[in-house]
Design an enzyme around this catalytic site. Structure first.
Site, PDB file in Angstrom:
ATOM      1  N   ASP A 474       0.871  -1.156  -0.103  1.00  0.00           N
ATOM      2  CA  ASP A 474      -0.067   0.093  -0.006  1.00  0.00           C
ATOM      3  C   ASP A 474       0.979   1.333   0.170  1.00  0.00           C
ATOM      4  O   ASP A 474       1.924   1.303   0.738  1.00  0.00           O
ATOM      5  CB  ASP A 474      -0.972   0.122   1.391  1.00  0.00           C
ATOM      6  N   ASN A 482      -2.903  13.133  -5.047  1.00  0.00           N
ATOM      7  CA  ASN A 482      -3.992  13.219  -6.020  1.00  0.00           C
ATOM      8  C   ASN A 482      -4.533  14.687  -5.721  1.00  0.00           C
ATOM      9  O   ASN A 482      -5.014  15.553  -6.591  1.00  0.00           O
ATOM     10  CB  ASN A 482      -5.164  12.290  -5.721  1.00  0.00           C
ATOM     11  N   ASP A 517      -4.233   2.666  -4.697  1.00  0.00           N
ATOM     12  CA  ASP A 517      -3.124   2.694  -4.317  1.00  0.00           C
ATOM     13  C   ASP A 517      -2.301   1.120  -3.853  1.00  0.00           C
ATOM     14  O   ASP A 517      -1.443   1.273  -3.333  1.00  0.00           O
ATOM     15  CB  ASP A 517      -2.383   3.652  -3.870  1.00  0.00           C
TER      16      ASP A 517
END
Length: 549
Positions: A474, A482, A517
């Site tokens: 992760d 973002n 992700d």
């Protein structure tokens, strides 16, 4: 080459032949008419009336071998035919042990087919044959066999009648025999005889010729009346044929139209030749047959053939036909384009030379579908992953089926291969399959495919106790990228991370993006210690990684 055996009571049979006083005599119209009729009915280029002497076969009547009057008895097919009560037929002399090395088969006149009916006198002596030859293997139809036997009986009767008429004057003898043969040929085979006396202009028609023209039996037309039966288009052809025959001695064979007396238009086939005395033409003789029905069928067949040809030329599929040996007999334009071979170049070649197919994955040669179809006598298809490699190296994904070709009797004549280009279809199918199993952004396997691979390794582990490793990855703080830089920058970061992870793991391992992700790795046949080292390498690479935007 096998020599034919002698006939039963050979000496008595030779005596019966000599008693006829026929050997080495001049041609006579009744026998010439019979061989012409046999040639027409059997559609054969060569027809003979042969008489078997002690060491030769001599030809009393001859169509198709104008320069030959006899052959050695030990080479003759007829020497076998006179041993039979009925018809003797050789469908392919080149594959018959009795004849395959016969000079008449291996050389001129290149005989491949023979059918002969014995000439059997009243005492049972078989003195010769009425026979037909062809230069290609074939079979007679039932009607042709029956007609040939009937014509041989007419020839025998003509021989015996000739002997009985020896004491008559030459003129009466010729007229009697002419009338006899012209009548008998019409009765037996549906072929009429005709004769034109060139000095008097007198015309003699058999009953069959009268029937063809729709005239009363025994009708004897004038020259102008006979010519009036030909259509305007036919008359110049008839005139030219007769003029050439009278000038050079060659016969003629015409298929033309005549209007009957009742107004019906009929197609007839007429053959004829000229008799000469001291190099001067004295008589036209010949035979005639109504071929209207055959002509209609020929036209219908030609139209069907043309329709079939245009259809096969126009369809989008490729078509190749072969014989029973798997040698190519025809290609349509689509097949020419895909194989790289013109039909004229491919004709007669084995299918493997033109239709070169391999397995798309292994590139090993694929099974020849035509040979498999012929061997198993059923429709055969290609494997789903077949690739056609054309003559110029172009590759096509193909799907096909091969089917047997049979005649009306169910005999296999060859096979037809129909195939089409599925290159684009396979590409689209492959692309859809790939998209269903991979992440569109990173190109890694998606969650569904990853779970499939995970189930596979779990099953292996249960079966053989093999050890595998699973890593879950992760990306921390990915949401900040973002939010700060936008989704385009986030997507680029995910792609860079995907390449970094691929560089660390082995080729047989599975790297997948589970979503957002989140990534995961399946390490096949990997212990915990080995997996820890791989995990540390990933962490080290991530520490060194910098994303600049």
């Amino acid at each position: 080459m096998q020599a034919p055996p002698d006939r039963v009571e050979e000496a008595a049979t030779l005596s019966a032949l000599l008693a006829l006083d026929i050997l080495d005599t001049e041609p006579e119209i009744e026998f010439d008419a019979l061989v012409r009729a046999a040639s027409i009915i059997c559609d054969a280029p060569i027809s003979l009336i042969t008489l078997i002497d002690a060491d030769r076969q001599w030809f009393k009547a001859n169509v198709g071998l104008p320069s030959v009057s006899e052959t050695p008895r030990n080479l003759s097919f007829c020497a076998y035919a006179v041993l039979e009560d009925g018809l003797f037929e050789v469908n392919d002399a080149s594959s018959d042990a009795r004849f395959q090395d016969n000079p008449l088969v291996t050389g001129e006149p290149d005989i491949k087919f023979y059918a002969g009916a014995p000439l059997t006198l009243r005492g049972g002596r078989r003195i010769g044959t009425l026979c037909v030859f062809d230069r290609k293997p074939r079979k007679l139809t039932t009607r042709q066999r029956e007609s040939l036997l009937l014509l041989s009986k007419a020839a025998t009767q003509a021989l015996e009648g000739r002997a009985a008429l020896q004491k008559q004057t030459e003129t009466s003898r010729l007229n009697a025999r002419a009338a006899f043969v012209l009548t008998r040929t019409g009765e037996l085979a549906g072929v009429g005889g005709w004769e034109v006396d060139l000095s008097s202009g007198k015309i003699l028609w058999s009953e069959e010729v009268c029937r063809i023209h729709g005239c009363p039996m025994g009708h004897s037309p004038s020259l102008d009346e006979a010519l009036g039966f030909y259509t305007v288009e036919s008359r110049p052809r008839v005139q030219k044929a007769v003029e050439l025959a009278m000038a050079g001695g060659a016969g003629f064979d015409l298929e033309i139209q005549i209007p009957r007396t009742d107004g019906q238009l009929r197609w007839i086939r007429t053959v004829g030749s000229v008799d000469f005395v001291a190099d001067s033409p004295v008589r036209l003789v010949g035979a005639m047959q109504d071929v209207t029905e055959r002509h209609r069928l020929s036209v219908e067949l030609a139209e069907q053939h043309e329709l079939l040809r245009v259809t096969l030329q126009s369809i989008g599929d490729a078509v190749i036909t072969t014989d029973t040996e798997g040698n190519i007999t025809w290609l349509n334009p689509v097949a020419e384009r895909m194989t790289g071979w013109l039909a004229s170049e491919a004709m007669g070649r084995p299918l493997d030379q033109v239709f070169h197919i391999v397995d798309n994955t292994t590139k090993t040669p694929a099974e020849n579908p035509i040979l498999a179809c012929i061997k198993h006598d059923k429709v055969m298809g290609l494997a789903a992953n077949t690739l056609l490699i054309s003559r110029n190296g172009e590759e096509f994904g193909v799907q096909d089926s091969a089917s047997p070709i049979r005649n009306d009797q169910g005999e296999m004549l060859g096979a037809v291969l129909v195939f089409h280009d599925v290159t684009e279809q396979r590409r689209i199918t492959g692309e859809m399959s790939y998209r269903a199993r991979h992440d569109a952004l990173t190109g890694l396997v998606n969650r569904l495919e990853f779970e499939t691979q995970l189930d596979r390794l779990l099953a292996k582990s249960r079966q053989n106790g093999s050890v595998h490793a699973l890593m879950y990855i992760d990306l921390d703080q990915f949401k900040l990228v973002n939010d700060a830089c936008g989704h385009a920058a986030g997507d680029l970061l995910l792609q860079n991370v995907s390449r970094l992870l691929e560089d660390v793991i082995r080729g047989r391992d599975t790297l997948g993006r589970l979503g957002g992700d989140e990534f995961a790795v399946l390490l096949e046949r990997c212990t915990t210690e080995q997996a820890q080292r791989v995990a540390q390498q990933i962490c080290d690479r991530m520490d060194e990684f910098r994303f600049v935007h």
